[in-house]
Design an enzyme around this catalytic site. Structure first.
Site, PDB file in Angstrom:
ATOM      1  N   ASP A  12      29.651 122.709  -6.337  1.00  0.00           N
ATOM      2  CA  ASP A  12      28.187 122.841  -6.407  1.00  0.00           C
ATOM      3  C   ASP A  12      27.699 122.289  -7.750  1.00  0.00           C
ATOM      4  O   ASP A  12      27.164 123.020  -8.571  1.00  0.00           O
ATOM      5  CB  ASP A  12      27.763 124.314  -6.225  1.00  0.00           C
ATOM      6  CG  ASP A  12      28.337 125.245  -7.277  1.00  0.00           C
ATOM      7  OD1 ASP A  12      29.370 124.911  -7.901  1.00  0.00           O
ATOM      8  OD2 ASP A  12      27.738 126.326  -7.495  1.00  0.00           O
ATOM      9  N   ASP A  17      31.191 121.966 -12.920  1.00  0.00           N
ATOM     10  CA  ASP A  17      31.805 121.239 -11.792  1.00  0.00           C
ATOM     11  C   ASP A  17      31.918 119.758 -12.169  1.00  0.00           C
ATOM     12  O   ASP A  17      32.926 119.100 -11.867  1.00  0.00           O
ATOM     13  CB  ASP A  17      30.928 121.330 -10.538  1.00  0.00           C
ATOM     14  CG  ASP A  17      30.597 122.742 -10.137  1.00  0.00           C
ATOM     15  OD1 ASP A  17      31.176 123.233  -9.175  1.00  0.00           O
ATOM     16  OD2 ASP A  17      29.730 123.361 -10.798  1.00  0.00           O
ATOM     17  N   ASN A  42      24.919 126.516  -7.610  1.00  0.00           N
ATOM     18  CA  ASN A  42      24.167 126.326  -8.857  1.00  0.00           C
ATOM     19  C   ASN A  42      22.775 125.760  -8.604  1.00  0.00           C
ATOM     20  O   ASN A  42      21.844 126.009  -9.370  1.00  0.00           O
ATOM     21  CB  ASN A  42      24.921 125.378  -9.788  1.00  0.00           C
ATOM     22  CG  ASN A  42      26.151 126.033 -10.374  1.00  0.00           C
ATOM     23  OD1 ASN A  42      26.126 127.217 -10.707  1.00  0.00           O
ATOM     24  ND2 ASN A  42      27.229 125.278 -10.495  1.00  0.00           N
ATOM     25  N   THR A 127      35.067 125.043  -6.374  1.00  0.00           N
ATOM     26  CA  THR A 127      34.496 125.461  -7.663  1.00  0.00           C
ATOM     27  C   THR A 127      33.062 125.971  -7.477  1.00  0.00           C
ATOM     28  O   THR A 127      32.275 125.956  -8.413  1.00  0.00           O
ATOM     29  CB  THR A 127      34.519 124.301  -8.687  1.00  0.00           C
ATOM     30  OG1 THR A 127      33.766 123.209  -8.158  1.00  0.00           O
ATOM     31  CG2 THR A 127      35.933 123.856  -8.998  1.00  0.00           C
ATOM     32  N   PHE A 168      29.728 134.691 -10.719  1.00  0.00           N
ATOM     33  CA  PHE A 168      28.696 134.039  -9.907  1.00  0.00           C
ATOM     34  C   PHE A 168      29.188 133.548  -8.539  1.00  0.00           C
ATOM     35  O   PHE A 168      28.565 133.822  -7.510  1.00  0.00           O
ATOM     36  CB  PHE A 168      28.092 132.857 -10.695  1.00  0.00           C
ATOM     37  CG  PHE A 168      27.062 132.078  -9.928  1.00  0.00           C
ATOM     38  CD1 PHE A 168      25.735 132.483  -9.901  1.00  0.00           C
ATOM     39  CD2 PHE A 168      27.409 130.929  -9.221  1.00  0.00           C
ATOM     40  CE1 PHE A 168      24.784 131.765  -9.181  1.00  0.00           C
ATOM     41  CE2 PHE A 168      26.462 130.206  -8.508  1.00  0.00           C
ATOM     42  CZ  PHE A 168      25.152 130.620  -8.488  1.00  0.00           C
ATOM     43  N   ASN A 169      30.273 132.768  -8.495  1.00  0.00           N
ATOM     44  CA  ASN A 169      30.690 132.146  -7.220  1.00  0.00           C
ATOM     45  C   ASN A 169      31.024 133.196  -6.165  1.00  0.00           C
ATOM     46  O   ASN A 169      30.785 132.993  -4.976  1.00  0.00           O
ATOM     47  CB  ASN A 169      31.919 131.245  -7.431  1.00  0.00           C
ATOM     48  CG  ASN A 169      31.585 129.978  -8.181  1.00  0.00           C
ATOM     49  OD1 ASN A 169      30.430 129.546  -8.201  1.00  0.00           O
ATOM     50  ND2 ASN A 169      32.586 129.382  -8.816  1.00  0.00           N
ATOM     51  N   HIS A 241      34.087 126.625 -16.990  1.00  0.00           N
ATOM     52  CA  HIS A 241      34.916 127.402 -16.060  1.00  0.00           C
ATOM     53  C   HIS A 241      35.641 126.535 -15.024  1.00  0.00           C
ATOM     54  O   HIS A 241      36.848 126.664 -14.815  1.00  0.00           O
ATOM     55  CB  HIS A 241      34.044 128.420 -15.337  1.00  0.00           C
ATOM     56  CG  HIS A 241      33.344 129.367 -16.248  1.00  0.00           C
ATOM     57  ND1 HIS A 241      33.984 130.376 -16.896  1.00  0.00           N
ATOM     58  CD2 HIS A 241      32.041 129.435 -16.638  1.00  0.00           C
ATOM     59  CE1 HIS A 241      33.121 131.060 -17.648  1.00  0.00           C
ATOM     60  NE2 HIS A 241      31.935 130.496 -17.504  1.00  0.00           N
ATOM     61  N   ASP A 242      34.875 125.670 -14.359  1.00  0.00           N
ATOM     62  CA  ASP A 242      35.443 124.971 -13.199  1.00  0.00           C
ATOM     63  C   ASP A 242      36.586 124.032 -13.567  1.00  0.00           C
ATOM     64  O   ASP A 242      37.451 123.739 -12.728  1.00  0.00           O
ATOM     65  CB  ASP A 242      34.349 124.184 -12.473  1.00  0.00           C
ATOM     66  CG  ASP A 242      33.351 125.112 -11.796  1.00  0.00           C
ATOM     67  OD1 ASP A 242      33.697 126.284 -11.552  1.00  0.00           O
ATOM     68  OD2 ASP A 242      32.225 124.663 -11.516  1.00  0.00           O
TER      69      ASP A 242
HETATM   70  C1  BDR Z   1      30.856 129.564 -11.991  1.00  0.00           C
HETATM   71  O1  BDR Z   1      29.493 129.740 -11.647  1.00  0.00           O
HETATM   72  C2  BDR Z   1      28.824 128.515 -11.669  1.00  0.00           C
HETATM   73  O2  BDR Z   1      27.580 128.650 -12.290  1.00  0.00           O
HETATM   74  C3  BDR Z   1      29.728 127.546 -12.389  1.00  0.00           C
HETATM   75  O3  BDR Z   1      29.573 126.227 -11.892  1.00  0.00           O
HETATM   76  C4  BDR Z   1      31.099 128.078 -12.118  1.00  0.00           C
HETATM   77  O4  BDR Z   1      31.596 127.583 -10.889  1.00  0.00           O
HETATM   78  C5  BDR Z   1      31.135 130.354 -13.254  1.00  0.00           C
HETATM   79  O5  BDR Z   1      30.888 131.703 -13.042  1.00  0.00           O
HETATM   80 CA    CA Z   2      30.645 125.597  -9.865  1.00  0.00          CA
END
Ligand code: BDR
Ligand code: CA
Length: 316
Positions: A12, A17, A42, A127, A168-169, A241-242
Site C-alpha cells: 500500500d 513500502d 496508507n 507490507t 496499523f496493518n 518498517h516495510d
Molecule cells: C505499517 O503501517 C503503514 O503505515 C506502513 O506502510 C507500514 O506498512 C507500519 O505500522
Molecule cells: Ca505499508
C-alpha cells in the site's frame, strides 16, 4: 548457486513500502519479481495503485501491477495521510507510468502462483493490510502449495502504533490477518519490535534529499516528509518498517526472533488488532508456523539500505 527467490509483493505505498521496493530493486541477484499487487491502507486503492505503477517504472522493475481490495474484509478503510502524505509518497512526485494496472489482485496472485512451473514456489511479501492474501487463501486454497513463505510487515509482540496494542496493518484488517496467521503456512512476522529499530536517521535522510542521484533524492524527500510532518516529528530516526521484509530475506543475521503462535484479537475491545504472541517459552503442542522477529541491528540496517540506494543511483 542458489536460484533467485520469486517475489510477489502486496503493498500500500506508502513511504516505507516505496523504500522497501528500492531495497528489493537494488538486489536483482536475489529477487525475481513476478508482480506487485496493491491493497487499500496508507491511502485509497487508487492512490496506492498509481504509486505502485510509478515505482515499478521509476525503479526499473517494470513488472505487472494489479489492483486489489479497496476495503478491509469487514470494516471501512482508514488511511494514514498524516504519515504518508496526500499522495501516499510523502508528496514526492514520481514520473507517471505508461503502464496500467490489471484487476483483480487476488486473481493475479492466484494465476502467478498456479502458473509457476511444477515444483516451484514464490515468496509473498505483504507490507499492507492482509486483505488480498486472506481472500486468496480462502477462495483459492490450491495456492498454498505454491507459497514458499509469507514474509510480512505487521503486528508486534509488545505495543502498537495505531493504538497502544495494535500495529496499523493488522488493525486495518484484523480478520484478514487472523486468516493468514492461522493458515499454518510459514509466516515471518516483521513486527514493530524489530522494524521500529530499522530506519534512517535525520542526517542520512537530509543527505539523500540533497544528493544528486534520482533515487537518493526521492527517498530523501519522502523521509523528510515522514520526519517533519508525520508521526516522527521531533524524533531522531524514521522507522522504515516495510523494508525489514526484504532486509530479512537478504540479511537474516541482523534479526533475531523465535517461532511461536500468534493470535489476532478480532474483538471490538481495546486490543482490537493486537497480535498476541506466546513468548512464554513453553514446549508447544505442535511446531508453530510463525517466526516472530523481536530485535534487529539498526546500524547494519541503515548501512545496507544506504548501499542499496547508492546502487540504484548508479544503475538508473
Ligand atoms: C505499517 O503501517 C503503514 O503505515 C506502513 O506502510 C507500514 O506498512 C507500519 O505500522
Ligand atoms: Ca505499508
Amino acid at each position: 548457486m542458489e536460484s533467485k527467490r520469486k517475489i510477489l509483493m502486496d503493498c500500500d505505498p506508502g513511504v516505507d513500502d516505496a523504500v522497501a521496493l528500492c531495497l528489493a530493486a537494488a538486489h536483482p541477484e536475489a529477487f525475481a519479481f513476478l508482480g506487485i499487487t496493491t491493497v487499500a491502507g496508507n491511502q485509497t486503492i487508487e492512490k496506492v495503485t498509481e504509486n505502485a505503477l510509478r515505482l515499478s517504472g521509476f525503479l526499473g522493475l517494470n513488472v505487472p501491477v494489479a489492483m486489489g481490495a479497496r476495503t478491509p474484509l469487514l470494516r471501512a478503510p482508514l488511511t494514514a495521510s498524516e504519515v504518508h502524505g496526500k499522495n501516499g509518497l510523502g508528496n514526492v512526485e514520481l514520473p507517471a507510468s505508461a503502464q496500467t494496472a490489471r484487476e483483480h489482485a487476488v486473481l493475479f496472485l492466484r494465476d502467478a502462483l498456479c502458473g509457476l512451473p511444477a515444483g516451484e514456489q514464490a515468496t509473498l511479501v505483504p507490507t499492507g493490510p492482509l486483505t488480498n492474501i486472506a481472500l486468496m487463501l480462502r477462495v483459492f486454497p490450491e495456492v498454498r502449495e505454491r507459497i514458499a513463505q509469507i514474509v510480512l510487515m505487521g503486528g508486534a509482540a509488545c505495543g502498537g502504533n495505531i493504538t497502544a496494542t495494535a500495529e496499523f496493518n493488522i488493525y486495518e484488517d484484523p480478520e484478514a490477518a487472523a486468516i493468514v496467521f492461522d493458515s499454518g503456512l510459514p509466516v515471518v512476522m516483521c513486527g514493530l519490535d524489530a522494524t521500529a529499530k530499522c530506519g534512517l536517521d535525520r542526517a542520512a535522510a537530509d543527505a539523500l534529499a540533497g544528493g544528486t542521484g534520482k533515487v537518493s533524492r526521492a527517498v530523501g524527500g519522502m523521509l523528510q516528509f515522514y520526519l517533519n510532518a508525520g508521526a516522527y516529528r521531533g524524533r531522531p530516526m524514521a522507522s522504515i518498517h516495510d523494508a525489514s521484509t526484504f532486509m530479512y530475506l537478504l540479511h537474516p543475521e541482523i534479526y533475531s526472533g523465535c517461532r511461536t503462535t500468534v493470535r489476532v484479537d478480532c474483538s471490538e475491545g481495546f486490543n482490537r488488532g493486537m497480535t498476541v504472541c506466546d513468548l512464554r517459552g513453553r514446549e508447544p503442542a505442535a511446531e508453530p508456523s510463525v517466526t516472530v522477529l523481536l530485535d534487529a541491528d539498526g546500524a547494519k540496517f541503515q548501512e545496507y539500505l544506504l548501499d542499496a540506494v547508492r546502487t540504484l543511483d548508479e544503475r538508473l
